[in-house]
Design a protein around this motif. Structure first.
Motif, PDB file in Angstrom:
ATOM      1  N   GLU A  82       0.843  -1.190   0.000  1.00  0.00           N
ATOM      2  CA  GLU A  82       0.000   0.000   0.000  1.00  0.00           C
ATOM      3  C   GLU A  82       0.880   1.242   0.000  1.00  0.00           C
ATOM      4  O   GLU A  82       1.973   1.244   0.552  1.00  0.00           O
ATOM      5  N   GLU A  83       0.381   2.286  -0.630  1.00  0.00           N
ATOM      6  CA  GLU A  83       1.095   3.556  -0.656  1.00  0.00           C
ATOM      7  C   GLU A  83       0.397   4.548   0.258  1.00  0.00           C
ATOM      8  O   GLU A  83      -0.784   4.412   0.563  1.00  0.00           O
ATOM      9  N   ALA A  84       1.139   5.548   0.680  1.00  0.00           N
ATOM     10  CA  ALA A  84       0.547   6.659   1.427  1.00  0.00           C
ATOM     11  C   ALA A  84       1.231   7.939   0.975  1.00  0.00           C
ATOM     12  O   ALA A  84       2.455   8.054   1.053  1.00  0.00           O
ATOM     13  N   HIS A  85       0.457   8.863   0.443  1.00  0.00           N
ATOM     14  CA  HIS A  85       0.976  10.155  -0.001  1.00  0.00           C
ATOM     15  C   HIS A  85       0.161  11.239   0.685  1.00  0.00           C
ATOM     16  O   HIS A  85      -1.061  11.288   0.536  1.00  0.00           O
ATOM     17  N   HIS A  86       0.848  12.092   1.452  1.00  0.00           N
ATOM     18  CA  HIS A  86       0.156  13.154   2.189  1.00  0.00           C
ATOM     19  C   HIS A  86      -0.988  12.573   3.026  1.00  0.00           C
ATOM     20  O   HIS A  86      -2.079  13.130   3.094  1.00  0.00           O
ATOM     21  N   LYS A  87      -0.727  11.414   3.628  1.00  0.00           N
ATOM     22  CA  LYS A  87      -1.674  10.703   4.496  1.00  0.00           C
ATOM     23  C   LYS A  87      -2.883  10.146   3.745  1.00  0.00           C
ATOM     24  O   LYS A  87      -3.855   9.709   4.369  1.00  0.00           O
ATOM     25  N   VAL A  88      -2.824  10.154   2.425  1.00  0.00           N
ATOM     26  CA  VAL A  88      -3.859   9.512   1.612  1.00  0.00           C
ATOM     27  C   VAL A  88      -3.408   8.083   1.329  1.00  0.00           C
ATOM     28  O   VAL A  88      -2.340   7.864   0.760  1.00  0.00           O
ATOM     29  N   ARG A  89      -4.213   7.125   1.728  1.00  0.00           N
ATOM     30  CA  ARG A  89      -3.890   5.712   1.510  1.00  0.00           C
ATOM     31  C   ARG A  89      -4.288   5.323   0.085  1.00  0.00           C
ATOM     32  O   ARG A  89      -5.367   5.677  -0.385  1.00  0.00           O
ATOM     33  N   ILE A  90      -3.413   4.596  -0.603  1.00  0.00           N
ATOM     34  CA  ILE A  90      -3.689   4.172  -1.978  1.00  0.00           C
ATOM     35  C   ILE A  90      -3.559   2.654  -2.069  1.00  0.00           C
ATOM     36  O   ILE A  90      -2.514   2.094  -1.733  1.00  0.00           O
ATOM     37  N   ARG A  91      -4.635   1.995  -2.509  1.00  0.00           N
ATOM     38  CA  ARG A  91      -4.618   0.553  -2.737  1.00  0.00           C
ATOM     39  C   ARG A  91      -4.746   0.291  -4.233  1.00  0.00           C
ATOM     40  O   ARG A  91      -5.674   0.778  -4.881  1.00  0.00           O
ATOM     41  N   ARG A  92      -3.807  -0.468  -4.768  1.00  0.00           N
ATOM     42  CA  ARG A  92      -3.807  -0.768  -6.202  1.00  0.00           C
ATOM     43  C   ARG A  92      -4.188  -2.224  -6.434  1.00  0.00           C
ATOM     44  O   ARG A  92      -3.791  -3.116  -5.682  1.00  0.00           O
ATOM     45  N   PHE A  93      -4.924  -2.455  -7.524  1.00  0.00           N
ATOM     46  CA  PHE A  93      -5.383  -3.790  -7.875  1.00  0.00           C
ATOM     47  C   PHE A  93      -4.993  -4.082  -9.320  1.00  0.00           C
ATOM     48  O   PHE A  93      -5.136  -3.219 -10.194  1.00  0.00           O
ATOM     49  N   ARG A  94      -4.515  -5.300  -9.544  1.00  0.00           N
ATOM     50  CA  ARG A  94      -3.974  -5.638 -10.857  1.00  0.00           C
ATOM     51  C   ARG A  94      -5.074  -5.663 -11.914  1.00  0.00           C
ATOM     52  O   ARG A  94      -6.097  -6.323 -11.766  1.00  0.00           O
ATOM     53  N   PRO A 129     -10.458  -6.857 -11.568  1.00  0.00           N
ATOM     54  CA  PRO A 129     -11.566  -7.562 -10.902  1.00  0.00           C
ATOM     55  C   PRO A 129     -11.398  -7.709  -9.399  1.00  0.00           C
ATOM     56  O   PRO A 129     -12.391  -7.816  -8.671  1.00  0.00           O
ATOM     57  N   SER A 130     -10.155  -7.719  -8.890  1.00  0.00           N
ATOM     58  CA  SER A 130      -9.962  -7.882  -7.443  1.00  0.00           C
ATOM     59  C   SER A 130     -10.307  -6.613  -6.667  1.00  0.00           C
ATOM     60  O   SER A 130     -10.302  -6.623  -5.430  1.00  0.00           O
ATOM     61  N   MET A 131     -10.633  -5.526  -7.369  1.00  0.00           N
ATOM     62  CA  MET A 131     -11.002  -4.293  -6.668  1.00  0.00           C
ATOM     63  C   MET A 131     -12.298  -4.463  -5.883  1.00  0.00           C
ATOM     64  O   MET A 131     -12.435  -3.935  -4.772  1.00  0.00           O
ATOM     65  N   LEU A 132     -13.271  -5.197  -6.442  1.00  0.00           N
ATOM     66  CA  LEU A 132     -14.550  -5.362  -5.752  1.00  0.00           C
ATOM     67  C   LEU A 132     -14.383  -6.057  -4.404  1.00  0.00           C
ATOM     68  O   LEU A 132     -14.882  -5.541  -3.384  1.00  0.00           O
ATOM     69  N   TYR A 169     -17.827  -1.469  -9.950  1.00  0.00           N
ATOM     70  CA  TYR A 169     -17.410  -2.088  -8.688  1.00  0.00           C
ATOM     71  C   TYR A 169     -17.868  -1.242  -7.503  1.00  0.00           C
ATOM     72  O   TYR A 169     -18.322  -1.774  -6.482  1.00  0.00           O
ATOM     73  N   ALA A 170     -17.750   0.077  -7.628  1.00  0.00           N
ATOM     74  CA  ALA A 170     -18.170   0.969  -6.547  1.00  0.00           C
ATOM     75  C   ALA A 170     -19.669   0.832  -6.288  1.00  0.00           C
ATOM     76  O   ALA A 170     -20.118   0.794  -5.134  1.00  0.00           O
ATOM     77  N   ALA A 171     -20.464   0.736  -7.363  1.00  0.00           N
ATOM     78  CA  ALA A 171     -21.916   0.610  -7.212  1.00  0.00           C
ATOM     79  C   ALA A 171     -22.288  -0.728  -6.579  1.00  0.00           C
ATOM     80  O   ALA A 171     -23.178  -0.798  -5.718  1.00  0.00           O
ATOM     81  N   LEU A 172     -21.618  -1.802  -7.001  1.00  0.00           N
ATOM     82  CA  LEU A 172     -21.898  -3.120  -6.418  1.00  0.00           C
ATOM     83  C   LEU A 172     -21.547  -3.143  -4.933  1.00  0.00           C
ATOM     84  O   LEU A 172     -22.300  -3.690  -4.112  1.00  0.00           O
ATOM     85  N   ALA A 173     -20.412  -2.544  -4.566  1.00  0.00           N
ATOM     86  CA  ALA A 173     -20.023  -2.487  -3.156  1.00  0.00           C
ATOM     87  C   ALA A 173     -21.009  -1.635  -2.363  1.00  0.00           C
ATOM     88  O   ALA A 173     -21.363  -1.964  -1.223  1.00  0.00           O
ATOM     89  N   SER A 174     -21.466  -0.543  -2.961  1.00  0.00           N
ATOM     90  CA  SER A 174     -22.440   0.325  -2.303  1.00  0.00           C
ATOM     91  C   SER A 174     -23.722  -0.431  -1.979  1.00  0.00           C
ATOM     92  O   SER A 174     -24.245  -0.362  -0.861  1.00  0.00           O
ATOM     93  N   ARG A 175     -24.229  -1.171  -2.952  1.00  0.00           N
ATOM     94  CA  ARG A 175     -25.475  -1.919  -2.736  1.00  0.00           C
ATOM     95  C   ARG A 175     -25.273  -3.056  -1.745  1.00  0.00           C
ATOM     96  O   ARG A 175     -26.138  -3.321  -0.906  1.00  0.00           O
ATOM     97  N   SER A 176     -24.133  -3.732  -1.837  1.00  0.00           N
ATOM     98  CA  SER A 176     -23.882  -4.877  -0.964  1.00  0.00           C
ATOM     99  C   SER A 176     -23.723  -4.461   0.494  1.00  0.00           C
ATOM    100  O   SER A 176     -24.232  -5.126   1.397  1.00  0.00           O
TER     101      SER A 176
END
Length: 382
Positions: free
Chosen positions: A55-67, A79-82, A105-112
């Motif tokens: 994981e990265e952190a820039h100016h206290k912002v956490r960044i998660r990357r998915f292949r 696909p692993s973002m969901l 993915y954001a919408a599916l996570a929101s509903r779930s």
């Protein structure tokens, strides 16, 4: 407001290249005491991969990357973002553009998870690229409407984007216009001038363009207007920062118009030097045929420089006619020439327009102001 746990979901995010809308918004939200994680792919618009191992952190912002398994015309498929979104405890999810797969993915996570979704809409026109237009139609048919229906609120970054959403059938009460912001502490009228440009200008006034050299930026109209301007005002140079596929054509046009000693082609200028570049100019021109927002024009405003722009997209929201600059019709060579000449011939006007642009940038467009407006919107959903 208690500290919120916010997810920003975006196809690309590279802090090394300035980060973009979601990254700058995330920084502003963190400064206001909230926790922000950016969920993004391991790709960049420049077609290379970034690490997903840590994981990265820039100016206290956490960044998660998915292949990303694929990158379909600037639409990465990670696909692993969901599952990553579903693993997090979140209060709000925000994503950009309903046609992006990441927005699905954001919408599916929101509903779930029962977490409110906010979508920001930047696009207000059909893409020029035929394949991108086809991709937009397919994504709208397959999942774009699902994303929009899932969203509790939609942020339009301009009045043009709001009109686009209404044409798509989105109810007006669901839309709020909140612009992109600018770092008003970084882009200031007091930044040190950019040495290489000052040397080349040799005491002449400077007209500045910043942007990609592609057809929709309208640079060919700027060159033609500049050629006409020189018949009335000689002590001026045109500085162009940027590169792109239209550069060879523009160089031919430069030769045809006999402008070789009058145009400074800077190409790439490092992001750290951009505040200095703006303050080295006397006025900024953005002659776009389409423009979702006009970030470079906003940076010029924050730097205290008058702006001449076309009345398209977000530029119509940024420039108040006769207050901080002038708006002209797209493709109008005569309009560009007249507006530039008016400013160059009147130093008092140049200073007044620049002061008002700075005031307007601080009052309405600083990232602190924008982030507080978005937090207020979040609060209405919780």
């Amino acid at each position: 407001m208690v500290a919120l746990r916010i997810a920003q979901v975006v196809p690309y995010c590279s802090a090394a290249f300035g980060g973009g809308y979601e990254y700058e918004l995330s920084r502003a939200l963190v400064k206001l005491g909230h926790e922000v994680t950016i969920f993004t792919s391991d790709r960049t618009p420049y077609r290379y991969r970034l690490s997903v191992d840590e994981e990265e952190a820039h100016h206290k912002v956490r960044i998660r990357r998915f292949r990303a398994l694929l990158d379909l015309r600037e639409l990465p498929v990670p696909p692993s973002m969901l599952p990553g979104l579903l693993d997090e405890d979140l209060d709000v999810i925000q994503t950009s553009e309903p046609f992006q797969l990441c927005s699905l993915y954001a919408a599916l996570a929101s509903r779930s998870r029962g977490v409110p979704l906010v979508v920001s809409q930047h696009l207000y026109y059909k893409p020029w690229d035929p394949l991108k237009r086809l991709g937009l139609r397919l994504s709208e048919a397959l999942y774009g409407r699902f994303v929009l229906s899932t969203a509790k609120r939609i942020i339009a970054i301009s009045t043009a984007a709001r009109s686009y959403l209404k044409e798509k059938g989105v109810e007006e009460g669901k839309i709020e216009v909140i612009p992109i912001g600018v770092d008003a502490d970084r882009f200031t009228p007091t930044a040190e001038p950019y040495g290489p440009l000052m040397e080349e200008a040799e005491g002449r006034k400077v007209i500045l363009f910043v942007g990609r050299l592609t057809g929709y930026k309208g640079v060919k109209y700027l060159l033609q207007a500049f050629s006409r301007l020189l018949k009335e005002y000689r002590e001026v140079v045109l500085c162009i920062r940027g590169d792109g596929p239209e550069r060879p054509y523009l160089l031919q046009l430069e030769s045809k118009l006999d402008l070789r000693e009058r145009i400074l082609w800077l190409g790439y200028v490092a992001n750290r030097d951009m505040p200095s570049l703006y303050t080295s100019s006397n006025l900024f021109v953005l002659p776009s045929l389409i423009e979702p927002f006009g970030i470079s024009a906003l940076e010029a405003m924050a730097s205290g420089r008058p702006v001449v722009a076309t009345r398209v997209g977000g530029l119509a929201d940024l420039v108040e006619e006769g207050v901080n600059g002038y708006l002209v019709p797209p493709c109008s060579i005569e309009g560009l020439e007249e507006a530039m000449l008016r400013i160059l011939e009147d130093e008092g006007l140049e200073r007044r327009l620049g002061r008002e642009g700075r005031r307007r940038a601080e009052r309405y467009f600083s990232w602190d102001v924008v982030a507080r407006r978005i937090l207020s919107l979040y609060g209405e959903l919780l």
